[in-house]
Scaffold this motif. Sequence first.
Motif, PDB file in Angstrom:
ATOM      1  N   VAL A  12       1.104  -1.041   0.446  1.00  0.00           N
ATOM      2  CA  VAL A  12       0.071  -0.227   0.271  1.00  0.00           C
ATOM      3  C   VAL A  12       0.884   0.844  -0.080  1.00  0.00           C
ATOM      4  N   GLU A  13       2.141   1.441   0.944  1.00  0.00           N
ATOM      5  CA  GLU A  13       3.240   2.116   0.883  1.00  0.00           C
ATOM      6  C   GLU A  13       3.598   2.233  -0.620  1.00  0.00           C
ATOM      7  N   LEU A  14       4.170   1.064  -0.723  1.00  0.00           N
ATOM      8  CA  LEU A  14       4.925   1.374  -2.452  1.00  0.00           C
ATOM      9  C   LEU A  14       3.678   2.584  -2.966  1.00  0.00           C
ATOM     10  N   CYS A  15       2.476   1.427  -3.227  1.00  0.00           N
ATOM     11  CA  CYS A  15       1.735   2.405  -4.622  1.00  0.00           C
ATOM     12  C   CYS A  15       1.787   3.993  -4.024  1.00  0.00           C
ATOM     13  N   SER A  16       1.936   4.602  -3.319  1.00  0.00           N
ATOM     14  CA  SER A  16       1.456   5.781  -3.097  1.00  0.00           C
ATOM     15  C   SER A  16       2.490   6.217  -3.241  1.00  0.00           C
ATOM     16  N   ARG A  17       3.858   5.838  -3.222  1.00  0.00           N
ATOM     17  CA  ARG A  17       4.889   6.759  -3.601  1.00  0.00           C
ATOM     18  C   ARG A  17       5.734   7.153  -5.104  1.00  0.00           C
ATOM     19  N   PHE A  27       7.901   0.093 -10.178  1.00  0.00           N
ATOM     20  CA  PHE A  27       7.608  -0.494  -9.508  1.00  0.00           C
ATOM     21  C   PHE A  27       7.859  -1.803  -8.964  1.00  0.00           C
ATOM     22  N   LEU A  28       7.605  -2.522 -10.955  1.00  0.00           N
ATOM     23  CA  LEU A  28       8.577  -3.607 -10.044  1.00  0.00           C
ATOM     24  C   LEU A  28      10.074  -3.599  -9.591  1.00  0.00           C
ATOM     25  N   ALA A  29      11.226  -2.871  -9.859  1.00  0.00           N
ATOM     26  CA  ALA A  29      12.331  -3.190  -8.983  1.00  0.00           C
ATOM     27  C   ALA A  29      12.294  -3.181  -8.022  1.00  0.00           C
ATOM     28  N   VAL A 115       1.951 -16.971  -7.244  1.00  0.00           N
ATOM     29  CA  VAL A 115       1.732 -15.119  -6.368  1.00  0.00           C
ATOM     30  C   VAL A 115       0.985 -14.345  -7.539  1.00  0.00           C
ATOM     31  N   GLN A 116      -0.366 -13.813  -7.150  1.00  0.00           N
ATOM     32  CA  GLN A 116      -0.518 -12.867  -8.687  1.00  0.00           C
ATOM     33  C   GLN A 116      -0.759 -11.132  -7.495  1.00  0.00           C
ATOM     34  N   LEU A 117      -0.244 -10.139  -8.370  1.00  0.00           N
ATOM     35  CA  LEU A 117      -0.422  -8.924  -7.773  1.00  0.00           C
ATOM     36  C   LEU A 117      -1.403  -8.222  -8.481  1.00  0.00           C
ATOM     37  N   GLU A 118      -2.542  -7.360  -7.885  1.00  0.00           N
ATOM     38  CA  GLU A 118      -3.076  -6.770  -8.930  1.00  0.00           C
ATOM     39  C   GLU A 118      -2.980  -4.873  -8.351  1.00  0.00           C
ATOM     40  N   VAL A 119      -2.633  -4.708  -9.016  1.00  0.00           N
ATOM     41  CA  VAL A 119      -2.097  -2.627  -8.881  1.00  0.00           C
ATOM     42  C   VAL A 119      -3.295  -1.920  -9.877  1.00  0.00           C
ATOM     43  N   GLU A 120      -4.402  -0.975  -9.275  1.00  0.00           N
ATOM     44  CA  GLU A 120      -4.706  -0.615  -9.273  1.00  0.00           C
ATOM     45  C   GLU A 120      -3.728   1.393 -10.295  1.00  0.00           C
ATOM     46  N   GLU A 121      -4.438   1.371 -11.301  1.00  0.00           N
ATOM     47  CA  GLU A 121      -4.323   2.671 -12.261  1.00  0.00           C
ATOM     48  C   GLU A 121      -5.524   3.688 -11.358  1.00  0.00           C
ATOM     49  N   LEU A 122      -5.343   5.036 -11.217  1.00  0.00           N
ATOM     50  CA  LEU A 122      -6.251   5.476 -10.940  1.00  0.00           C
ATOM     51  C   LEU A 122      -6.237   7.058 -11.723  1.00  0.00           C
TER      52      LEU A 122
END
Length: 316
Positions: A12-17, A27-29, A115-122
Amino acid sequence: MFHDTFPEAGLVELCSRVTPEADHGTFLAAINAEAGDTPFYHVVTRGGWYRVGGVVSRTGERVAPSLRKWAEAESDGDMIALYAAHADEDLLTTRLDGRMHYFVAPCGERSRDFVQLEVEELVEVVDRPLFVDDHVPDDVEELLDPPGAYQARVEPQVLTPPAYVFHGLNDVARLVDDQGRTGGSDRRYIRLLEEWDVSSAGTQARFCDHFVLRLLPFLDRFGEHKIEATPLPVKLVPEPSVEVLSLSGAPLANYLQQYNRDAGFPLAWYFQMLLQKKRMVTLAQTVYVDYQRSYRYLADRDLAVLENWIRNPYSF
């Protein structure tokens, strides 16, 4: 597992920054620095959806971040009072245009081992007038989705830049095992995964390179939390034309082989049939009729999958 080394709070924190990029490189790195021997990579993005946003003035000044919460607080359920108070203010609603990015990290040989990771882009944009055509809604729900809303949309001025939002992280093998222990109302995706493993697809391709799972949590009739999983193809292959439905024998065999090549893995037409249904079902039935007439163009392992489906069909 990745869950243990990088908890959801960290994602959550990573996505926010992290600022979204076309290749998701930054993001992947960041996540792969924690992923160890099971690095994530991007497989597919699905868009075309949106969420209701907030309220802004005609000049773009923020009135409220949430239309629903603002309307409930301002109206106390009285839409006439809300209209009387704000109809002359020329307010606009906003929407969050969204895309879902799917990232996967394989961690074994079976189809479920990833493992599946889902990330929205808004992206928040201006949507429409608060009151469409000066119509007074009956309730908050109609205010959120009024008649004529799409036609009333204004030029979608961007209010906030694109942003990542964490959506979900799931170890699919663990998900399957948990459902096997606790039961569930929908085990179709587990059957599909098992069919992948015993078919030619499982010997030549990795499931998570060609499909992801759309996971929808729900409450069953006993009030227990369950997850409905629907496979989504990474590559979209067109449905067969009407003319193809009349094929059999060698012409049908050639068509299915080309379909598999276009999709990128063996028996693709069968797995696509489980999702598209309709026309593809006719092809499956014809393949089985050809088999009964001793015209065989499927590997034995694939024929066994098809025979089981003929006896006990299912689809999504």
